[in-house]
Design a protein around this motif. Structure first.
Motif, PDB file in Angstrom:
ATOM      1  N   SER A 174       0.853  -1.196   0.000  1.00  8.06           N
ATOM      2  CA  SER A 174       0.000   0.000   0.000  1.00  8.06           C
ATOM      3  C   SER A 174       0.883   1.238   0.000  1.00  8.06           C
ATOM      4  O   SER A 174       1.759   1.389   0.861  1.00  8.06           O
ATOM      5  CB  SER A 174      -0.913  -0.009   1.229  1.00  8.06           C
ATOM      6  N   TRP A 175       0.613   2.137  -0.955  1.00  7.21           N
ATOM      7  CA  TRP A 175       1.456   3.325  -1.106  1.00  7.21           C
ATOM      8  C   TRP A 175       0.589   4.489  -1.539  1.00  7.21           C
ATOM      9  O   TRP A 175       0.015   4.470  -2.629  1.00  7.21           O
ATOM     10  CB  TRP A 175       2.557   3.068  -2.137  1.00  7.21           C
ATOM     11  N   ALA A 176       0.496   5.486  -0.661  1.00  8.30           N
ATOM     12  CA  ALA A 176      -0.249   6.705  -0.999  1.00  8.30           C
ATOM     13  C   ALA A 176       0.689   7.624  -1.769  1.00  8.30           C
ATOM     14  O   ALA A 176       1.551   8.289  -1.185  1.00  8.30           O
ATOM     15  CB  ALA A 176      -0.773   7.391   0.261  1.00  8.30           C
ATOM     16  N   LEU A 177       0.531   7.648  -3.074  1.00  6.86           N
ATOM     17  CA  LEU A 177       1.461   8.389  -3.928  1.00  6.86           C
ATOM     18  C   LEU A 177       1.263   9.898  -3.844  1.00  6.86           C
ATOM     19  O   LEU A 177       2.221  10.660  -3.939  1.00  6.86           O
ATOM     20  CB  LEU A 177       1.310   7.913  -5.375  1.00  6.86           C
ATOM     21  N   PHE A 178       0.044  10.341  -3.649  1.00  6.54           N
ATOM     22  CA  PHE A 178      -0.203  11.785  -3.566  1.00  6.54           C
ATOM     23  C   PHE A 178      -1.402  12.029  -2.651  1.00  6.54           C
ATOM     24  O   PHE A 178      -2.466  11.438  -2.846  1.00  6.54           O
ATOM     25  CB  PHE A 178      -0.481  12.354  -4.960  1.00  6.54           C
TER      26      PHE A 178
END
Length: 486
Positions: free
Chosen positions: A360-364
């Protein structure tokens, strides 16, 4: 130096002050009982083996017969530890802080959930019969369905976000525990100050009683002299006024004494009657109370729990800054699921399982993490500024307490000498009056001077005890060495 509720007057009206010796001779005075002897605080850094009791304090032995209970300073401190609401509140806050530590640690462990369901239903449908003349038939079917699943999720790595929150919670809990110790020291300081105030008012009540007894005895003497014509009638009026003033002073002293015990009850956190007396104590010198200021400040910074609490708050905030910055980074976790769907939960053929790994990666996030990081850094700078302010406050408190101890030691020595001189002046004035070469004004002035000198001696005695208690608190010392009299 904490100002005790005492008013000294140098006018004709004697102030409630000083020593106790005599039994009350008027209805306003209480019936005497015997209370513990009193000792003056030590005036050198070493506690004396057998402290000398000043005469003014020595006279505080007479107490009301109703005051059957005797409370020691240790009793008062123990009551505060057990009943003081502020200490219970601080303990509750510490327990809550350590509960938050356990909450943070739970993120390291697998998160497991389960659900199950069972449904039972029927369905009806119409069936047309092939036999001529027959009615339409209805067929009923029943359905049974079971569903159940167990799901598990385990965090693998999130670039220090979870561990950072855990470390921050541990530091915050440690800071709260240090704050609890500071609350304890403040509570003990308040109890000690209130206790010494009770001793002060108890001794001042004795001065008022002694003054009233002296004025009554003098009134009888003046009355006899006026009746035989050796003294003018104005002397009798003057002495009656002096006696009335002494009665007013006694009433005020009784009220101040009762009020002081009510305040002591409040600092102990108890709701009980004040039908007790307190045992007199001598406060020994604080170790190193005559050291240079820098040495005492160093001791205080190393020992005081509020300083340690601020350090741990800063450490917790530093961890929080790292956690906030890690919001830009991904999180890796593993998950698994076991499910069973069908009419029979024991049918192995319907059992299924699955598992996987998620990244899980919140890019922006619209600049959210950057704003949160700036806030965390600002909070860290605020705590660092508070730490510097606390260091300055500690230095001021230590210096004030140290100066107060030195000043009250010298004041006690001067007060002892003043009381001895005032007593001798009163003796000479009374002798001159009996010999017919003095006047009643001279005697009255000498009595007021002695009353005030006795009050100053009492005040200086317990001011020294209070200032040493303040120094102990400023140095972060919980224990206070005392020597009980009697």
């Amino acid at each position: 130096m904490r100002a005790l509720p005492l008013t000294l007057s140098l006018c004709v009206l004697p102030v409630v002050a000083g020593a106790q010796v005599a039994q009350p001779a008027t209805p306003q005075a209480q019936a005497p009982a015997t209370a513990p002897a009193t000792q003056a605080p030590a005036t050198t850094p070493q506690a004396p083996a057998k402290p000398v009791t000043p005469p003014a304090v020595q006279q505080s032995l007479t107490m009301s017969a109703a005051e059957g209970r005797v409370i020691t300073l240790a009793d008062a401190e123990a009551a505060a530890r057990q009943y003081q609401p502020s200490l219970r509140s601080a303990q509750a806050s510490t327990d809550a802080a350590y509960a938050r530590v356990d909450q943070s640690f739970s993120s390291f462990l697998p998160q497991v959930s389960a659900n199950a369901g069972y449904t039972l239903g029927t369905s009806n449908r119409a069936v047309i019969q092939n036999v001529p003349g027959s009615d339409t038939g209805v067929v009923s079917n029943s359905t049974r369905r079971f569903s159940g699943s167990i799901a598990a999720n385990q965090l693998i790595y999130d670039f220090g976000k979870t561990s950072g929150r855990y470390n921050a919670s541990k530091e915050s809990a440690g800071a709260q525990e240090n704050s609890q110790q500071q609350v304890l020291q403040d509570a003990l300081r308040n109890v000690r100050s209130a206790y010494f105030n009770v001793l002060t008012q108890k001794a001042l009540l004795g001065v008022a009683r002694e003054t009233l007894q002296s004025e009554e005895a003098r009134l009888n003497q003046v009355n006899a002299s006026v009746q035989v014509g050796s003294r003018p009638e104005i002397d009798l009026l003057q002495q009656r006024t002096a006696k009335a003033n002494a009665q007013v002073a006694l009433i005020r002293a009784q009220n101040a004494y009762a009020t002081a015990k009510a305040q002591l009850n409040q600092t102990m956190g108890v709701e009980t009657a004040t039908d007790y007396t307190v045992q007199d104590v001598t406060v020994a010198a604080i170790p190193g109370e005559d050291e240079v200021l820098d040495a005492l400040v160093k001791r205080a910074l190393e020992a005081r729990p509020d300083v340690a609490a601020r350090e741990r708050q800063i450490s917790a905030q530093e961890s929080q800054v790292k956690v906030t910055k890690a919001g830009h980074l991904p999180s890796l976790s593993a998950s698994g699921n076991l499910s069973d769907v069908g009419a029979n939960p024991f049918n192995d053929a319907t059992l299924s399982a699955q598992g996987g790994i998620q990244l899980s990666w919140a890019l922006f996030q619209g600049g959210l993490v950057n704003a949160q990081t700036r806030e965390a850094n600002a909070n860290l700078r605020d705590l660092q500024a508070q730490k510097d302010a606390l260091r300055q406050q500690v230095r001021l408190q230590v210096e004030q307490a140290r100066l107060n101890v030195a000043a009250t030691r010298e004041a006690l020595t001067a007060a002892d000498e003043a009381q001895v001189n005032a007593r001798e002046r009163l003796r000479l004035a009374e002798g001159r009056y009996r010999a017919g070469v003095g006047n009643i004004i001279e005697v009255s002035d000498a009595q007021v001077a002695f009353t005030n000198a006795a009050a100053q001696q009492v005040q200086a005695t317990y001011d020294l005890a209070t200032s040493r208690a303040e120094l102990a608190r400023a140095l972060g010392t919980v224990e206070l060495t005392t020597l009980a009299s009697g």
